[in-house]
Write a protein that holds these residues in place. Structure first.
Motif, PDB file in Angstrom:
ATOM      1  N   PHE A   1     -57.322 -41.778 -21.248  1.00 23.06           N
ATOM      2  CA  PHE A   1     -56.895 -41.111 -19.751  1.00 23.06           C
ATOM      3  C   PHE A   1     -56.071 -42.751 -19.932  1.00 23.06           C
ATOM      4  N   VAL A   2     -56.449 -44.056 -19.983  1.00 19.91           N
ATOM      5  CA  VAL A   2     -56.698 -45.366 -19.713  1.00 19.91           C
ATOM      6  C   VAL A   2     -55.102 -45.620 -20.303  1.00 19.91           C
ATOM      7  N   GLY A   3     -55.413 -45.276 -21.904  1.00 16.98           N
ATOM      8  CA  GLY A   3     -53.964 -45.771 -22.309  1.00 16.98           C
ATOM      9  C   GLY A   3     -53.209 -45.262 -22.442  1.00 16.98           C
ATOM     10  N   ASP A   4     -52.360 -45.645 -23.733  1.00 17.06           N
ATOM     11  CA  ASP A   4     -50.847 -45.436 -23.500  1.00 17.06           C
ATOM     12  C   ASP A   4     -50.477 -45.061 -24.865  1.00 17.06           C
ATOM     13  N   GLY A   5     -49.507 -44.637 -25.286  1.00 22.29           N
ATOM     14  CA  GLY A   5     -48.630 -44.664 -26.663  1.00 22.29           C
ATOM     15  C   GLY A   5     -49.965 -44.300 -27.121  1.00 22.29           C
ATOM     16  N   ILE A   6     -49.934 -45.036 -28.906  1.00 22.62           N
ATOM     17  CA  ILE A   6     -50.756 -44.294 -29.879  1.00 22.62           C
ATOM     18  C   ILE A   6     -52.037 -44.946 -29.713  1.00 22.62           C
ATOM     19  N   ASP A   7     -52.268 -45.493 -28.699  1.00 23.08           N
ATOM     20  CA  ASP A   7     -53.582 -46.413 -28.416  1.00 23.08           C
ATOM     21  C   ASP A   7     -53.894 -44.777 -27.562  1.00 23.08           C
ATOM     22  N   GLU A   8     -53.900 -44.118 -27.022  1.00 22.97           N
ATOM     23  CA  GLU A   8     -54.266 -43.211 -26.118  1.00 22.97           C
ATOM     24  C   GLU A   8     -54.699 -41.705 -26.745  1.00 22.97           C
ATOM     25  N   VAL A   9     -53.502 -41.224 -27.932  1.00 21.44           N
ATOM     26  CA  VAL A   9     -53.207 -40.713 -28.822  1.00 21.44           C
ATOM     27  C   VAL A   9     -54.837 -41.309 -30.049  1.00 21.44           C
ATOM     28  N   MET A  10     -55.175 -42.837 -30.487  1.00 21.06           N
ATOM     29  CA  MET A  10     -55.961 -42.520 -30.961  1.00 21.06           C
ATOM     30  C   MET A  10     -57.975 -42.469 -30.134  1.00 21.06           C
ATOM     31  N   ALA A  11     -57.482 -42.935 -28.616  1.00 20.40           N
ATOM     32  CA  ALA A  11     -59.292 -42.393 -28.254  1.00 20.40           C
ATOM     33  C   ALA A  11     -59.244 -40.835 -28.343  1.00 20.40           C
ATOM     34  N   HIS A  12     -58.128 -40.683 -28.165  1.00 16.71           N
ATOM     35  CA  HIS A  12     -58.432 -38.966 -28.260  1.00 16.71           C
ATOM     36  C   HIS A  12     -58.905 -38.127 -29.471  1.00 16.71           C
ATOM     37  N   MET A  13     -57.990 -38.922 -30.511  1.00 16.18           N
ATOM     38  CA  MET A  13     -59.086 -38.143 -31.923  1.00 16.18           C
ATOM     39  C   MET A  13     -60.206 -39.095 -31.494  1.00 16.18           C
ATOM     40  N   THR A  14     -60.686 -40.216 -31.301  1.00 16.99           N
ATOM     41  CA  THR A  14     -62.078 -40.536 -31.041  1.00 16.99           C
ATOM     42  C   THR A  14     -63.466 -39.668 -30.748  1.00 16.99           C
ATOM     43  N   ALA A  15     -62.471 -39.236 -29.429  1.00 18.45           N
ATOM     44  CA  ALA A  15     -63.430 -38.310 -28.816  1.00 18.45           C
ATOM     45  C   ALA A  15     -63.769 -37.099 -28.893  1.00 18.45           C
ATOM     46  N   ILE A  16     -63.144 -36.687 -30.223  1.00 15.72           N
ATOM     47  CA  ILE A  16     -62.984 -35.140 -30.494  1.00 15.72           C
ATOM     48  C   ILE A  16     -64.453 -35.245 -31.501  1.00 15.72           C
ATOM     49  N   GLU A  17     -63.943 -36.478 -32.733  1.00 19.47           N
ATOM     50  CA  GLU A  17     -64.482 -37.569 -33.648  1.00 19.47           C
ATOM     51  C   GLU A  17     -66.268 -37.618 -32.985  1.00 19.47           C
ATOM     52  N   ALA A  18     -66.355 -38.218 -31.207  1.00 15.36           N
ATOM     53  CA  ALA A  18     -67.433 -38.634 -31.474  1.00 15.36           C
ATOM     54  C   ALA A  18     -68.484 -37.076 -31.340  1.00 15.36           C
ATOM     55  N   ALA A  19     -67.736 -36.376 -30.457  1.00  6.89           N
ATOM     56  CA  ALA A  19     -68.192 -34.787 -29.714  1.00  6.89           C
ATOM     57  C   ALA A  19     -69.096 -34.370 -30.728  1.00  6.89           C
ATOM     58  N   LEU A  20     -68.118 -34.360 -32.585  1.00  6.55           N
ATOM     59  CA  LEU A  20     -68.149 -33.488 -33.452  1.00  6.55           C
ATOM     60  C   LEU A  20     -68.647 -33.717 -34.449  1.00  6.55           C
ATOM     61  N   GLY A  21     -68.451 -34.937 -34.912  1.00  6.04           N
ATOM     62  CA  GLY A  21     -68.552 -35.775 -36.121  1.00  6.04           C
ATOM     63  C   GLY A  21     -69.832 -36.092 -36.020  1.00  6.04           C
ATOM     64  N   THR A  22     -70.523 -36.420 -37.974  1.00  4.70           N
ATOM     65  CA  THR A  22     -71.507 -37.165 -38.011  1.00  4.70           C
ATOM     66  C   THR A  22     -71.263 -37.819 -39.127  1.00  4.70           C
ATOM     67  N   ARG A  23     -72.306 -39.125 -39.357  1.00  4.57           N
ATOM     68  CA  ARG A  23     -71.981 -39.699 -40.164  1.00  4.57           C
ATOM     69  C   ARG A  23     -72.422 -39.286 -41.734  1.00  4.57           C
ATOM     70  N   GLU A  24     -73.436 -38.195 -42.308  1.00  8.31           N
ATOM     71  CA  GLU A  24     -73.497 -37.512 -42.555  1.00  8.31           C
ATOM     72  C   GLU A  24     -71.961 -36.478 -43.588  1.00  8.31           C
ATOM     73  N   ASP A  25     -71.287 -36.077 -42.318  1.00  8.18           N
ATOM     74  CA  ASP A  25     -69.963 -35.134 -42.642  1.00  8.18           C
ATOM     75  C   ASP A  25     -69.695 -36.593 -43.899  1.00  8.18           C
TER      76      ASP A  25
END
Length: 448
Positions: free
Chosen positions: A298-322
């Protein structure tokens, strides 16, 4: 206090060295928090010590009896209330909300005067300009929290003097967000609404509002108040109206980012929904920094915004074991970390196409991170898709987080098992469609 209140302007050259100030500091020390110096100076200025005020502002000073009561309350309190006043710049008229310790609405001039604790701030900054009439043109997100405070007034006034000099001044808390924790929690809840679907101009901004700054009001008398903000930092435009005599009158009004009528559904963001949301946030499914990165988007802009949203998904559904391969029994396909997250998305959202969107966005993310050549401009569709997918994943995780009692790993394993077949089928179908399209293009070229 009475002797200090009788001091003629401009007061002693060094107030802290005056006998009356020293006597008052000793009296304050008797309350058990140590002898305040800078803290007491801050408090007296906020109470309106008459000798420190300009001649035309003497009426702002508190009567000495009232000042004594306020000072004594500050010396004995062990908690303080902080208000975070967040202007919603570029917001069109939104339904007023009240959930938990949060209010979202437009406030009157008198309301803002009270919320900003303007009388105290005027005593502290007698020459400061405050324009509540202009600030009242905007809607506000107001978040309150009560926190424990140090019993020592001096530590509250000058906290950095009590932190020690042998600490690592460059160290930071990795979980600390852009906004105070209470504001981030309130904003995370709001960001679960489909703002990108309500936006009528996503190519300009998918958000329904911006928060350019936060004004903090701390009730603790020993904490220096913040200076008044100015409405010039918010987005206003000229507005010409006709007065009763038909003459043009130039006013101003906020510039909104227009939303669809569906934004009225924001009224469903109720206190009951907030309580369920907070229960889920305290559960194991939200122990990773999903909220942190969704707010960063929400705060970011440009590629930083996209990267933050992608990382939010990874934080939600990813694991270190993947990403671990070749350990233990042979893993089920898909074996890549990206494929496993895609499978979970397909099950969580009951939407295999959403998993394909994530895979495409992950390719974009990888192309940027690893510096692959030929990276095109990021389209509005890609930008909005990243936000939409992150919001949907976070909202779905909140929904099951309030009901599931299993561990995070068990839930993610179950999502993977349920979603992998659908994702693989959707991926194969797209490959076949792409191959058929390529073959058709090749046939047309050969015919030519």
């Amino acid at each position: 206090m009475e002797r200090l209140w009788r001091l003629p302007p401009p007061g002693p050259r060094n107030l802290y060295a005056s006998p009356d100030f020293a006597a008052l500091a000793d009296a304050c020390a008797a309350y058990g928090g140590g002898k305040p110096t800078f803290g007491l100076g801050t408090a007296l200025r906020a109470l309106g010590l008459p000798c420190g005020l300009p001649a035309d502002r003497q009426g702002d000073s508190l009567p000495v009896a009232a000042a004594v009561r306020v000072l004594e309350k500050a010396l004995t309190r062990r908690t303080t209330t902080r208000r975070y006043l967040c202007p919603l710049d570029l917001a069109q008229s939104l339904p007023p909300l009240r959930y938990g310790n949060v209010r979202l609405q437009q406030f009157s001039v008198s309301d803002l005067d009270a919320m900003f604790d303007a009388p105290r701030a005027r005593r502290y900054y007698p020459n400061a300009r405050f324009e509540p009439e202009r600030l009242a043109l905007f809607q506000w997100l107001v978040v309150k929290e009560t926190v424990k405070i140090d019993p020592r007034p001096e530590a509250r006034a000058m906290p950095f003097l009590f932190e020690g000099f042998n600490r690592d001044t460059g160290a930071f808390d990795p979980h600390r967000g852009t906004f105070p924790e209470a504001v981030e929690a309130a904003l995370f809840f709001l960001l679960l609404a489909p703002w990108e679907d309500w936006s009528t101009m996503p190519e300009v901004d998918w958000r329904g509002f911006r928060i350019p700054w936060i004004h903090v009001v701390d009730e603790d008398l020993f904490v220096r108040p913040s200076t008044f903000p100015t409405a010039d930092s918010l987005t206003l435009e000229p507005w010409i109206v006709h007065d009763d005599w038909g003459e043009d009158e130039e006013l101003e009004r906020p510039v909104p980012l227009p939303l669809e009528d569906g934004a009225e559904a924001l009224a469903d963001w109720t206190d009951e929904r907030w309580r369920a949301h907070r229960r889920a946030c305290r559960g194991p499914l939200l122990e990773t920094p999903v909220a942190h990165f969704l707010v960063r988007g929400f705060v970011g802009d440009g590629i930083d915004e996209v990267m933050a949203h992608m990382t939010a998904i990874e934080a939600a559904l990813g694991t270190r074991e993947d990403g671990l391969k070749g350990k233990g029994k042979k893993p089920l396909p898909p074996t890549t970390a990206t494929g496993r997250v895609c499978s979970r998305i397909a099950a969580l959202l009951s939407d295999a196409e959403a998993a394909l969107v994530y895979k495409d966005l992950f390719e974009l993310r990888s192309a940027f991170v690893h510096g692959r050549g030929g990276l095109d401009r990021v389209s509005t569709t890609q930008r909005v898709d990243a936000r939409r997918l992150a919001g949907r994943v976070a909202a779905a995780l909140i929904d099951i987080g309030g009901t599931k009692t299993r561990t995070r790993q068990d839930v993610l394993d179950d999502l993977f098992e349920r979603g992998r077949a659908g994702f693989i089928a959707a991926e194969d179908a797209r490959k076949r469609a792409t191959s058929k399209g390529s073959a058709g293009d090749a046939g047309e070229e050969n015919a030519l």
